[in-house]
Design a protein around this motif. Structure first.
Motif, PDB file in Angstrom:
ATOM      1  N   PRO A 154       0.823  -1.217   0.000  1.00 37.29           N
ATOM      2  CA  PRO A 154       0.000   0.000   0.000  1.00 37.29           C
ATOM      3  C   PRO A 154       0.850   1.257   0.000  1.00 37.29           C
ATOM      4  CG  PRO A 154       0.080  -0.933   2.205  1.00 37.29           C
ATOM      5  CD  PRO A 154       0.798  -1.901   1.306  1.00 37.29           C
ATOM      6  N   THR A 199      -4.635  -3.606  -3.312  1.00 31.34           N
ATOM      7  CA  THR A 199      -4.433  -2.290  -2.702  1.00 31.34           C
ATOM      8  C   THR A 199      -5.496  -1.355  -3.252  1.00 31.34           C
ATOM      9  OG1 THR A 199      -2.831  -1.736  -4.438  1.00 31.34           O
ATOM     10  CG2 THR A 199      -1.960  -2.520  -2.329  1.00 31.34           C
ATOM     11  N   LEU A 205      -4.039  -2.233   2.115  1.00 34.66           N
ATOM     12  CA  LEU A 205      -3.872  -3.556   1.521  1.00 34.66           C
ATOM     13  C   LEU A 205      -4.905  -4.478   2.156  1.00 34.66           C
ATOM     14  CD1 LEU A 205      -2.186  -5.556  -0.255  1.00 34.66           C
ATOM     15  CD2 LEU A 205      -0.870  -6.056   1.826  1.00 34.66           C
TER      16      LEU A 205
END
Length: 316
Positions: free
Chosen positions: A25, A107, A31
């Motif tokens: 992320p 993500t 994430l």
């Protein structure tokens, strides 16, 4: 990690489950460990290349518009979420390079997720993300359904249709569901006041309605003619004929056909979650497929006739 990727434009057999690097992320991103995703029309349109002007010609391309799962990691500047939180969300339509929601991890910007409703399984959550958000935008924000109004839902047995029936009922509408007659018991249980078989019911013999929610995208001009004075119609079943009907309705007469681009963020997803928590909205799942069989899920979607959503699972 495993991720489903489109290797070229075409039929469902262009989908592959590949091994790719797990993403990390960035700032403002989360994430998510994905537990389930569903098949949406948007996924099929991307796969066939109908939106190649957006998706381009660089392969592989990720697939999976929605997801439900748990937060695995947060990037910098993310507030309100921590590892282990159950969330659901929608991948931005342009986030289609390499991977998307049909992957073990995704993500996504933190403003495109919300906390999933407590007590709702990942399968149930995945079935309601896009369907619930689309139906809520259509009914609440586009045609502004009011208590006591007569509401027709076309394609009432599908994913958006079943959500629209429930939400229209919760908003106080008198709901007529247009679907196959053998879905009558289910749709009545979801809140429909009457169920009509679309195969034997012609548009000129029903109504008039204050609101029409269309998920089919055909014969829009005929159904538009069944609107009462001051009636409103919205379609989410977009096609070239539908776009032509929408354009024509904006020129001829006051009862224009509305549509919208559903690109919901955290606030709308939280509103959908509130409807689930209140009992006004519950999932309707037609079938479940493991990730390895996502091509079969796409094929089932394209055959039509589903009751609710086709869900793809990534965890036991």
């Amino acid at each position: 990690m495993k991720a489903v990727q489109i290797m070229s434009y075409g039929a469902a057999d262009v989908l592959r489950v590949n091994e790719v690097d797990r993403p990390a992320p960035g700032a403002g991103e989360v994430l998510v460990s994905v537990e389930a995703t569903s098949v949406n029309g948007h996924d099929v349109i991307f796969r066939t290349g109908e939106l190649k002007i957006v998706s381009g010609r660089r392969f592989p391309i990720g697939t999976g518009l929605d997801f439900a799962g748990t937060v695995a990691e947060t990037g910098a500047d993310v507030q309100g979420y921590r590892a282990g939180d159950r969330v659901w969300g929608i991948v931005h339509p342009r986030q289609r390079h390499v991977t998307a929601g049909a992957a073990e991890y995704v993500t996504v910007a933190a403003n495109r997720i919300s906390h999933a409703p407590a007590g709702l399984s990942s399968v149930g959550a995945a079935s309601l993300v896009v369907a619930g958000a689309t139906a809520l935008i259509a009914l609440r924000d586009s045609v502004h359904v009011a208590a006591g109004e007569r509401v027709l839902v076309r394609g009432a047995a599908g994913g958006v249709g079943t959500a629209a029936v429930q939400l229209a009922h919760a908003m106080g509408g008198h709901v007529t569901a247009l679907a196959r007659d053998h879905h009558a018991e289910l749709l009545t249980g979801l809140g429909a006041d009457e169920v009509l078989d679309y195969r034997s019911t012609t548009s000129d013999r029903i109504g008039p309605f204050d609101v029409i929610v269309d998920t089919v995208g055909t014969e829009l001009h005929r159904y538009r003619g069944r609107l009462a004075k001051g009636g409103r119609m919205v379609t989410v079943g977009l096609s070239l004929p539908a776009l032509a009907a929408i354009a024509a309705s904006s020129v001829h007469g006051p009862r224009r056909i509305r549509t919208f681009s559903a690109n919901p963020g955290s606030a709308l997803l939280s509103d959908v979650a509130d409807h689930v928590t209140s009992g006004a909205l519950r999932p309707v799942v037609d079938s479940m497929y493991p990730l390895a069989e996502i091509a079969a899920a796409h094929e089932a979607f394209e055959r039509g006739g589903a009751v609710g959503k086709h869900v793809v699972t990534l965890s036991a």
